[in-house]
Scaffold this active site. Structure first.
Site: not given
Lengths: 561, 55
Positions: A227, A269, A271, A296
């Site tokens: 991230k 997130s 889902c 992702d």
């Protein structure tokens, strides 16, 4: 005397060498080790972690070459309130990011970083986000004092000496400095999960392309390629250089004629993003095939052919374990059958792993994620809600053939979706690029599961990027709008919602493999073969445009999806 | 697939709330796009939905 092992690994890149020397002088580790990315090194890290008590070796017959570990209870997820975007100007970080003046932050961090690796080994991990040497890839170097991070980076990125060769003398790289923030005095025994339980920093300097992470050993806080780099830093690079760094899965949809359409999709997130990326079509769609490029993150650049091309910068899956099972995601279950690291899941007496939703029954005498024998009467879960698996992407049976293609895959459509119990229909196509970008900018998801018929609180999460955009969110919208205008044929944009509920609180759409029906319409729309009707919010399929075969009960009862 | 006019009007109101948070740099077209969507909803049926074609 400080010793640098693996001497052949020394870099010819003077910027890198200078940075490593500076960090070493500041954090004063016992030794420095340059990581070469070999299997030997991975095995060494794992056995060191077993020795330290961090890793539990799982049953070789049930889960070959795999390990489980439990984190400190204070260190289980990303820490958004301690995540900072330290751009030079506050207005460049925008209203949705924490900001601090970079000079002030550096002074503050120098204080905490001083001597923070005392008693530990400082690992230098060169890694490539994206296929090594691809023009779409970027190089990072992570300095860390955590063997757990080294092992995970081996799986999640392309790490090792090959990257240094590509970096060469003058190549650019993102500086990623990580420490668990737990120096060891001489003779002091190490914790199983070293971290700083009270002080954490996840700091980004977007203009300098550098990251400093202090105090946590977990996931997105510690595996800085993910991230921090691939989204927060890369999004600012992308804005400057005219590309996109997105929180998106990339999938291929192949029709019975063998024609393949690649899509990128963003969901907040919880889902079912990983499930969607690895979808297996229902039996009546057995002549359709879904392939996974990424689950992702997507880096997307305009190609010379006028199309958008996407790569998955990662090489592994860092997926949420609870709820993953043979039914919800058979490909994930196969992906984690070997060579996997499990964090904060339960461990069975016979040395396998378990989490809520894996099977109906909880195995007897299971150890919970805090390493204690689980008490069924406690009401606490066996696995932490954010427990994870780290598995090599190559183990996914649905992996796409172009996953290592240096030019990526051509993207024909974007899909955006959230978890909404009301209002948002199953699928619609945006009228044009701008309206699609508008829809993605305003997408939302419900924070808590809505009780019977009741609406949960909707949290706006533009492009599922709210916690991951390294600059002002509205500048990001402008970037997207302009990006599409510069493309001769921008991808079509679709909005989906698998989670609409009826007035009794039941899901109206079966989801999972049945999402294939919607994918079919989307790919046919992209090819200009499927019809649609104009609704007040966009283009929607006619009833007969969706392939309902076998789902007849649903057809009759649920026209309101 | 159904679009509930009143629920969507509420949805658009909450878009305005989001936009207000980042008003300094918000793309200008978003304000007008929101207005156009609101106008389209005002002129649509209370419930816009799909029926199976019976022919």
């Amino acid at each position: 005397l400080i010793q640098q092992t693996a001497t052949t690994m020394k870099t010819i890149n003077s910027t890198l060498q200078k940075w490593v020397d500076e960090v070493q002088a500041l954090v004063t580790p016992d030794q420095v080790r340059w990581c070469d990315g070999t299997q030997k090194e991975y095995d060494e890290m794992c056995s060191l972690l077993v020795q330290k008590g961090t890793f539990i070796k799982l049953n070789e017959a049930k889960r070959p070459n795999s390990f489980a570990c439990f984190s400190d209870p204070s260190d289980v997820a990303r820490v958004e309130d301690r995540t900072f975007i330290c751009s030079r100007k506050k207005e460049n970080a925008g209203p949705t990011n924490n900001w601090m003046d970079p000079a002030e932050m550096k002074t503050e961090l120098d204080g905490v970083l001083k001597g923070c690796m005392k008693g530990r080994t400082m690992y230098v991990i060169p890694f490539s986000m994206g296929p090594i040497g691809s023009p779409m890839s970027q190089i990072g170097v992570e300095i860390t004092d955590s063997e757990y991070v080294v092992a995970n980076m081996h799986i999640m990125t392309r790490a090792g000496s090959k990257v240094l060769e590509v970096l060469g003398e003058n190549g650019n790289f993102v500086k990623c400095l990580h420490t668990v923030g737990a120096p060891l005095e001489k003779g002091q025994p190490d914790a199983k999960w070293p971290c700083n339980p009270t002080l954490k920093y996840i700091v980004h300097y977007p203009e300098e392309r550098s990251i400093v992470s202090y105090g946590s050993g977990y996931g997105g806080n510690a595996l800085l390629g993910k991230k921090c780099f691939a989204l927060r830093i890369a999004s600012t690079m992308a804005q400057e250089e005219g590309w996109l760094a997105e929180h998106m899965l990339i999938m291929g949809v192949q029709n019975p004629a063998g024609e393949k359409t690649y899509l990128a999709a963003a969901f907040p997130s919880a889902c079912g993003k990983t499930n969607f990326a690895m979808l297996i079509p229902p039996a009546e769609f057995s002549d359709w095939k879904i392939t996974t490029v990424g689950d992702d993150i997507a880096w997307i650049k305009p190609g010379k052919d006028g199309q958008l091309h996407a790569i998955n910068p990662e090489a592994g899956y860092f997926g949420v374990a609870p709820g993953t099972n043979e039914k919800t995601n058979p490909n994930a279950i196969k992906s984690i059958s070997k060579n996997t690291i499990f964090t904060n899941v339960g461990v069975t007496p016979d040395g396998d792993v378990w989490w809520e939703g894996l099977t109906k029954e909880v195995p007897k005498d299971i150890i919970d994620w805090q390493g204690k024998k689980w008490d069924p009467a406690s009401g606490r879960p066996v696995a932490h809600g954010n427990s994870r698996f780290t598995a090599p992407a190559i183990q996914n049976p649905s992996i796409d053939e172009n996953v290592e293609n240096p030019n990526g895959v051509p993207i024909s459509a974007f899909i955006f979706g959230g978890r909404r119990s009301t209002t948002i229909p199953l699928v619609y196509q945006a009228i044009n690029w701008s309206y699609g970008v508008y829809a993605a900018s305003t997408m939302g998801s419900e924070t808590t599961a809505a009780a019977f018929g009741e609406q949960g609180k909707v949290r706006r999460d533009p492009f599922a990027m709210l916690p991951f955009c390294g600059y002002h969110m509205a500048d990001y919208f402008n970037h997207w709008l302009q990006f599409g205008r510069d493309l001769p044929a921008p991808p079509r944009i679709f909005n989906v919602n698998w989670f609409r509920k009826d007035k009794d609180g039941n899901f109206m759409w079966p989801g999972f493999s049945d999402n294939m029906r919607i994918l079919k319409w989307i790919t046919e729309r992209v090819k200009g073969r499927a019809s649609a009707v104009e609704s007040p919010i966009g283009w929607m399929p006619h009833y007969d445009d969706i392939d309902w075969k076998v789902l007849m009960v649903l057809v009759k009862n649920n026209l309101m999806i | 697939m159904m679009i509930d006019r009143e629920a969507w009007k509420q949805e658009l109101l909450s878009h305005a709330e989001l936009f207000e948070r980042m008003y300094d740099k918000l793309p200008k077209e978003y304000i007008f796009m929101r207005e156009l969507m609101l106008s389209a909803l005002w002129r649509s049926a209370a419930q816009w939905k799909l029926e199976p074609e019976t022919v």
